[in-house]
Design a protein around this motif. Structure first.
Motif, PDB file in Angstrom:
ATOM      1  N   VAL A  48      25.959  50.043  40.183  1.00 38.88           N
ATOM      2  CA  VAL A  48      27.088  49.561  39.462  1.00 38.88           C
ATOM      3  C   VAL A  48      27.432  49.836  38.048  1.00 38.88           C
ATOM      4  CG1 VAL A  48      27.522  46.977  38.626  1.00 38.88           C
ATOM      5  CG2 VAL A  48      26.265  47.410  40.669  1.00 38.88           C
ATOM      6  N   PRO A  49      28.583  50.484  37.605  1.00 38.24           N
ATOM      7  CA  PRO A  49      28.666  50.937  36.305  1.00 38.24           C
ATOM      8  C   PRO A  49      28.199  49.889  35.174  1.00 38.24           C
ATOM      9  CG  PRO A  49      30.646  51.192  37.810  1.00 38.24           C
ATOM     10  CD  PRO A  49      29.735  50.155  38.303  1.00 38.24           C
ATOM     11  N   GLU A  50      27.828  50.531  34.102  1.00 45.51           N
ATOM     12  CA  GLU A  50      27.167  49.521  33.092  1.00 45.51           C
ATOM     13  C   GLU A  50      28.127  48.521  32.451  1.00 45.51           C
ATOM     14  OE1 GLU A  50      23.957  49.219  31.739  1.00 45.51           O
ATOM     15  OE2 GLU A  50      23.449  50.616  33.684  1.00 45.51           O
ATOM     16  N   LYS A  51      29.509  49.238  32.212  1.00 50.59           N
ATOM     17  CA  LYS A  51      30.356  48.114  31.537  1.00 50.59           C
ATOM     18  C   LYS A  51      30.783  46.926  32.402  1.00 50.59           C
ATOM     19  CE  LYS A  51      32.769  51.770  28.712  1.00 50.59           C
ATOM     20  NZ  LYS A  51      33.881  52.742  28.551  1.00 50.59           N
ATOM     21  N   PHE A  52      30.835  47.389  33.626  1.00 49.71           N
ATOM     22  CA  PHE A  52      31.240  46.221  34.471  1.00 49.71           C
ATOM     23  C   PHE A  52      30.076  45.252  34.642  1.00 49.71           C
ATOM     24  CE2 PHE A  52      31.266  44.065  38.750  1.00 49.71           C
ATOM     25  CZ  PHE A  52      32.490  43.480  38.754  1.00 49.71           C
ATOM     26  N   LYS A  53      28.781  45.886  34.623  1.00 46.99           N
ATOM     27  CA  LYS A  53      27.221  45.168  34.959  1.00 46.99           C
ATOM     28  C   LYS A  53      27.466  44.188  33.646  1.00 46.99           C
ATOM     29  CE  LYS A  53      23.686  47.213  35.951  1.00 46.99           C
ATOM     30  NZ  LYS A  53      22.417  48.135  35.926  1.00 46.99           N
ATOM     31  N   THR A  54      27.527  44.727  32.485  1.00 46.90           N
ATOM     32  CA  THR A  54      27.677  43.766  31.268  1.00 46.90           C
ATOM     33  C   THR A  54      28.722  42.735  31.308  1.00 46.90           C
ATOM     34  OG1 THR A  54      26.992  45.759  29.868  1.00 46.90           O
ATOM     35  CG2 THR A  54      27.830  43.863  28.628  1.00 46.90           C
ATOM     36  N   CYS A  55      29.740  43.044  31.515  1.00 39.93           N
ATOM     37  CA  CYS A  55      31.041  42.344  31.638  1.00 39.93           C
ATOM     38  C   CYS A  55      30.590  40.995  32.859  1.00 39.93           C
ATOM     39  CB  CYS A  55      32.238  42.700  32.114  1.00 39.93           C
ATOM     40  SG  CYS A  55      32.891  43.779  30.613  1.00 39.93           S
ATOM     41  N   ILE A  56      30.389  41.305  33.963  1.00 39.12           N
ATOM     42  CA  ILE A  56      29.954  40.346  34.780  1.00 39.12           C
ATOM     43  C   ILE A  56      28.814  39.371  34.603  1.00 39.12           C
ATOM     44  CG2 ILE A  56      28.612  41.538  36.382  1.00 39.12           C
ATOM     45  CD1 ILE A  56      31.588  39.203  37.657  1.00 39.12           C
ATOM     46  N   ILE A  57      27.755  40.117  33.962  1.00 39.77           N
ATOM     47  CA  ILE A  57      26.620  39.211  33.685  1.00 39.77           C
ATOM     48  C   ILE A  57      27.011  38.102  32.374  1.00 39.77           C
ATOM     49  CG2 ILE A  57      24.589  39.284  32.514  1.00 39.77           C
ATOM     50  CD1 ILE A  57      23.801  41.689  34.252  1.00 39.77           C
ATOM     51  N   TRP A 167      36.515  49.212  28.646  1.00 44.53           N
ATOM     52  CA  TRP A 167      35.996  47.701  28.529  1.00 44.53           C
ATOM     53  C   TRP A 167      36.870  46.538  28.901  1.00 44.53           C
ATOM     54  CZ3 TRP A 167      31.261  46.299  28.066  1.00 44.53           C
ATOM     55  CH2 TRP A 167      30.221  47.001  27.715  1.00 44.53           C
ATOM     56  N   ALA A 168      38.379  47.019  28.515  1.00 41.85           N
ATOM     57  CA  ALA A 168      39.289  45.845  28.873  1.00 41.85           C
ATOM     58  C   ALA A 168      39.357  45.935  30.445  1.00 41.85           C
ATOM     59  CB  ALA A 168      40.589  46.224  28.064  1.00 41.85           C
ATOM     60  N   GLU A 169      39.473  46.970  30.912  1.00 45.23           N
ATOM     61  CA  GLU A 169      39.627  47.070  32.377  1.00 45.23           C
ATOM     62  C   GLU A 169      38.407  46.470  33.338  1.00 45.23           C
ATOM     63  OE1 GLU A 169      42.386  50.996  32.547  1.00 45.23           O
ATOM     64  OE2 GLU A 169      40.026  51.226  32.812  1.00 45.23           O
ATOM     65  N   SER A 170      37.215  46.816  32.767  1.00 45.90           N
ATOM     66  CA  SER A 170      35.988  46.237  33.221  1.00 45.90           C
ATOM     67  C   SER A 170      35.872  44.825  33.231  1.00 45.90           C
ATOM     68  CB  SER A 170      34.908  46.715  32.624  1.00 45.90           C
ATOM     69  OG  SER A 170      34.540  48.156  33.005  1.00 45.90           O
ATOM     70  N   ALA A 171      36.313  44.295  31.942  1.00 44.26           N
ATOM     71  CA  ALA A 171      36.237  42.869  31.704  1.00 44.26           C
ATOM     72  C   ALA A 171      37.522  42.002  32.878  1.00 44.26           C
ATOM     73  CB  ALA A 171      37.154  42.564  30.302  1.00 44.26           C
ATOM     74  N   THR A 172      38.676  42.702  32.832  1.00 47.86           N
ATOM     75  CA  THR A 172      39.704  42.113  33.657  1.00 47.86           C
ATOM     76  C   THR A 172      39.089  42.091  35.120  1.00 47.86           C
ATOM     77  OG1 THR A 172      41.293  43.254  32.387  1.00 47.86           O
ATOM     78  CG2 THR A 172      42.178  42.634  34.803  1.00 47.86           C
ATOM     79  N   LEU A 173      38.306  43.057  35.729  1.00 49.36           N
ATOM     80  CA  LEU A 173      37.763  43.014  37.008  1.00 49.36           C
ATOM     81  C   LEU A 173      36.658  41.863  37.036  1.00 49.36           C
ATOM     82  CD1 LEU A 173      37.751  46.701  38.400  1.00 49.36           C
ATOM     83  CD2 LEU A 173      39.563  44.939  38.671  1.00 49.36           C
ATOM     84  N   ALA A 174      36.002  41.726  36.026  1.00 43.97           N
ATOM     85  CA  ALA A 174      34.626  40.772  35.870  1.00 43.97           C
ATOM     86  C   ALA A 174      35.478  39.176  36.203  1.00 43.97           C
ATOM     87  CB  ALA A 174      34.148  41.054  34.655  1.00 43.97           C
ATOM     88  N   VAL A 175      36.421  39.055  35.541  1.00 44.17           N
ATOM     89  CA  VAL A 175      37.066  37.450  35.626  1.00 44.17           C
ATOM     90  C   VAL A 175      37.748  37.361  36.823  1.00 44.17           C
ATOM     91  CG1 VAL A 175      37.203  37.374  33.087  1.00 44.17           C
ATOM     92  CG2 VAL A 175      39.143  38.227  34.525  1.00 44.17           C
ATOM     93  N   LEU A 176      38.074  38.450  37.718  1.00 47.83           N
ATOM     94  CA  LEU A 176      38.997  38.339  38.893  1.00 47.83           C
ATOM     95  C   LEU A 176      38.344  37.393  39.932  1.00 47.83           C
ATOM     96  CD1 LEU A 176      41.310  41.477  39.225  1.00 47.83           C
ATOM     97  CD2 LEU A 176      41.843  39.196  38.535  1.00 47.83           C
ATOM     98  N   PRO A 177      37.049  37.618  40.239  1.00 52.49           N
ATOM     99  CA  PRO A 177      36.282  37.171  41.409  1.00 52.49           C
ATOM    100  C   PRO A 177      36.199  35.652  41.292  1.00 52.49           C
ATOM    101  CG  PRO A 177      35.319  39.079  41.015  1.00 52.49           C
ATOM    102  CD  PRO A 177      36.201  38.695  39.858  1.00 52.49           C
TER     103      PRO A 177
END
Length: 763
Positions: A48-57, A167-177
């Motif tokens: 799992v990429p670090e940016k997305f990992k941080t955002c989803i957590i 970071w913006a793209e990772s945050a976007t995907l983190a809020v979608l689910p």
């Protein structure tokens, strides 16, 4: 209870079908095929990429690395909030619980179900690491529409790999689910933007990102609609899906080479389609590893012209592309030397009447030139001399799977396109030839037992060349090398603009082919390191004028070779060769009568070939204008001279292309001669059916009979059936107008020699 608890969690949490995904050797996405349930769900990725990992957590479960699978505080807050609102407003689930809920799809959201999720979540925490649980979530969370999992979402919404997201793209995907059916790119953009920016603000507040990164991130726009997934190698994707459906496969393809080859095909396709030629295929192999470096199964045409058909493994008429295999086989068997003269004269075998592409004849031509110029008549005569069944066995050992009938089914047309093969099998054969030469040089003149093996396109596989052996696998190294020396010298038409692409600094052994009716055009070339194969035509088999290998396939071949590094030429396999004296004119081993001799390295098997049959020792008078013997001249006045003499029919055509060819001088009139006199028909061939057309005046055209005589100044007499027609001298041609039906043409010379032809005049 402990036993029940231990076995309560399934060994495999997720059984949903996944997309088939292929990547290049450096793990760049080449293409994906949607899962069988219509979802873009990539196979699970444990990284799992670090940016997305941080955002989803930070968005879903800030205490993820601290709780045992559930968070009592979150559950209590959710319970009290739901009681106050008289409904379920908040779930209070951890990421671990969400993984369990995703795996138990279709379950109602009840308190009892929540208890089950908590129990299973704690069991999952015992079994898997936190990072593995996070990988489960990122691979199976819904991201809106039919997009499931981070990898698919990254490509569908941002057209790039998840590791390359900002970071913006990772945050976007983190809020979608959190609400994938309500908020996703292209729908409720304002709500999505607010949720993303709130998450970015949280990252700033916790000093995960700095203020500049925050300002740049909130300025990024949202995607408006999904992208199509890359289709860099769509036909290779089809091939992989046949055996690895629903898997992520690391291929051997070089991404940059594939893309650049795609562009070459697209450029040529835009030109070819002007002539209603819509399909082409290209295959690039690494000789040393047998890896597929580029795989283009078709042009970017439309569905009407079968753009989805993978032509690389489809059987097509071979044209002349098998000729090098015959040439190498005859060298390997010791039936000829590289430059042995072969007859190029009008030829008929039963009802089969092969012709050269240019409709002309050379009389006699070196075998190497017959190959490099792709002359049809010499090739058929070579096959007839070598033996159809014998050559067929060589092809079977090459494992050309589409040559599946027996030898008699194909007949002598086998060498001119009477059989079918495919680009895959032909390229692998050339790669095996090249690899044989490389291994022979690298292993101190040894071969490998499994040299003729299948190429690979999956990176985890490797080639087993078998054990080293002193004996050849199929063709000996010298025969292959001499074949390549001929193919390196393929003639180029003078002034032909199609050859502007040719780079003379690259030494490439290559061959073209064109099938009957201009349906298939081939070009296959090899260097020490690479094999490139090209097929051009129409998938439905429609022929087109100008669809010939040298005009349509060869330009693509050389454009592709320009993408590849230059290679040294093959090392000469001296241990399989021997230097001997060769007659320069005939290409045979030099006989005592050969006057112009050169030293050449030939294959060892060629030592058993016969010496030159065309040089004879003749006795001449002092002027060298007449042959003499002891019946008319003293021994002291007779000079002996070597003379190059071809049979009459070969000589008739040979002298038209070789102005310095001199026929044997006649015997002087006062000499007693036992000279062997012969004559042969030039036209018509025996058992021919002839149609006599009418001219513009309605008169039927005459049939022109022709013969070649070893002594042209001899008078010959012509007969049609039993009727005397007349006589000729010097130029032996005779016009006749026979009636419809069967006839026998007889020619007799003044020495009593006689030849006959049976013909049928058709109405």
């Amino acid at each position: 209870m402990l036993i029940v608890y231990y076995f309560c969690l399934p060994k495999q949490l997720f059984t949903d079908p996944t997309a088939t995904v292929i990547t290049s050797k450096n793990n760049r996405l080449l293409g994906a095929q949607i899962a069988t349930d219509g979802q873009w769900r990539f196979p699970q990725n444990d990284t799992v990429p670090e940016k997305f990992k941080t955002c989803i957590i930070q968005f879903e479960d800030a205490y993820f690395y601290k709780h045992p699978g559930f968070n009592p505080v979150s559950i209590f807050k959710a319970f009290t909030e739901n009681l106050k609102s008289d409904g379920i407003k908040r779930g209070g689930s951890t990421l671990t619980q969400q993984v369990i809920r995703l795996s138990r799809k279709g379950q109602n959201r009840t308190y009892f179900e929540k208890v089950i999720e908590i129990i299973l979540a704690t069991r999952l925490e015992f079994r898997e690491s936190k990072d593995q649980i996070l990988a489960y979530y990122s691979s199976h969370a819904p991201f809106g529409g039919n997009v499931v999992g981070l990898d698919a979402a990254s490509w569908r919404y941002f057209n790039r790999d998840a590791t390359q997201l900002s970071w913006a793209e990772s945050a976007t995907l983190a809020v979608l689910p959190n609400a994938p059916s309500l908020i996703y790119p292209g729908k409720n953009q304002e709500q999505l933007l607010k949720k993303r920016n709130r998450l970015l603000q949280k990252l700033l507040d916790k000093e995960i990102i700095d203020s500049l990164t925050f300002q740049l991130s909130v300025a990024e726009s949202l995607p408006l609609k999904p992208y199509g997934l890359p289709q860099v190698a769509p036909h290779l994707l089809q091939k992989v899906a046949q055996t690895h459906l629903g898997k992520r496969v690391l291929t051997t393809v070089d991404y940059n080479l594939q893309e650049r080859a795609n562009q070459i095909i697209k450029t040529h396709y835009n030109q070819l389609k002007q002539n209603d030629i819509h399909n082409a295929a290209v295959l690039i192999l690494d000789v040393n590893t047998r890896e597929v470096l580029a795989y283009i199964g078709n042009t970017p045409t439309d569905k009407f012209h079968q753009k989805d058909v993978d032509i690389i493994d489809k059987p097509r008429s071979t044209g002349s592309i098998l000729k090098p295999f015959l040439y190498a086989a005859m060298l390997d068997a010791g039936d000829m030397l590289p430059n042995t003269l072969v007859a190029d004269v009008p030829t008929q075998f039963g009802s089969y009447n092969p012709e050269n592409y240019n409709k002309s004849y050379d009389g006699a031509v070196p075998a190497s030139q017959a190959l490099s110029r792709s002359l049809n008549v010499p090739s058929v005569r070579m096959l007839q001399e070598f033996g159809l069944d014998r050559f067929y066995q060589y092809l079977k050992k090459l494992k050309l799977k589409d040559i599946s009938q027996n030898a008699n089914y194909y007949g002598l047309s086998l060498i001119l396109g009477g059989a079918e093969s495919n680009l895959w099998d032909l390229c692998k054969s050339y790669a095996s030839f090249s690899s044989t030469l490389n291994h022979f040089s690298e292993t101190s003149s040894e071969y490998f037992s499994k040299e003729y093996c299948e190429p690979i396109f999956i990176n985890s596989e490797s080639i087993d060349f078998g054990k080293k052996t002193p004996g050849k696998t199929l063709y000996d190294a010298a025969s292959i090398y001499l074949t390549y020396e001929s193919l390196k010298e393929v003639n180029r038409p003078e002034g032909d603009e199609n050859w502007e692409f040719y780079d003379g600094s690259k030494q490439i052994a290559w061959k073209t082919g064109t099938s009957f009716g201009f349906r298939d055009a081939w070009a296959i070339g090899t260097t020490k390191d690479y094999v490139v194969g090209v097929w051009v035509g129409n998938a439905d088999g429609e022929g087109r004028p100008g669809l010939v290998g040298v005009q349509t396939a060869a330009p693509i071949l050389f454009d592709v070779f320009d993408l590849l590094p230059n290679s040294d030429w093959f090392s000469k396999p001296f241990d399989e060769m021997q230097e001997i004296s060769i007659c320069k004119l005939s290409g045979h081993r030099a006989s005592p009568n050969c006057d112009v001799v050169e030293q050449k390295f030939v294959q060892i098997s060629g030592l058993k070939t016969k010496p030159c049959p065309y040089h004879v020792l003749v006795h001449l008078d002092a002027t060298e204008q007449y042959q003499v013997n002891s019946s008319c001249e003293t021994i002291a006045n007779i000079s002996n001279k070597s003379w190059f003499v071809l049979p009459p029919l070969m000589a008739f055509y040979y002298k038209t292309k070789n102005p310095f060819y001199k026929p044997l001088p006649p015997f002087r009139a006062d000499c007693l001669s036992d000279e062997l006199i012969s004559m042969q028909f030039i036209y018509p061939n025996d058992n021919n059916t002839v149609f006599l057309p009418k001219d513009f005046d309605g008169k039927t055209s005459e049939l022109i009979l022709k013969i070649a005589h070893s002594k042209p100044d001899t008078t010959v007499f012509w007969y049609l059936d039993d009727t005397f027609l007349g006589s000729t001298k010097d130029i032996h041609e005779f016009a006749v107008l026979p009636k419809y039906g069967s006839h026998v043409i007889t020619v007799v010379d003044t020495y009593g020699n006689e030849v006959k032809r049976h013909i049928e005049i058709s109405n």
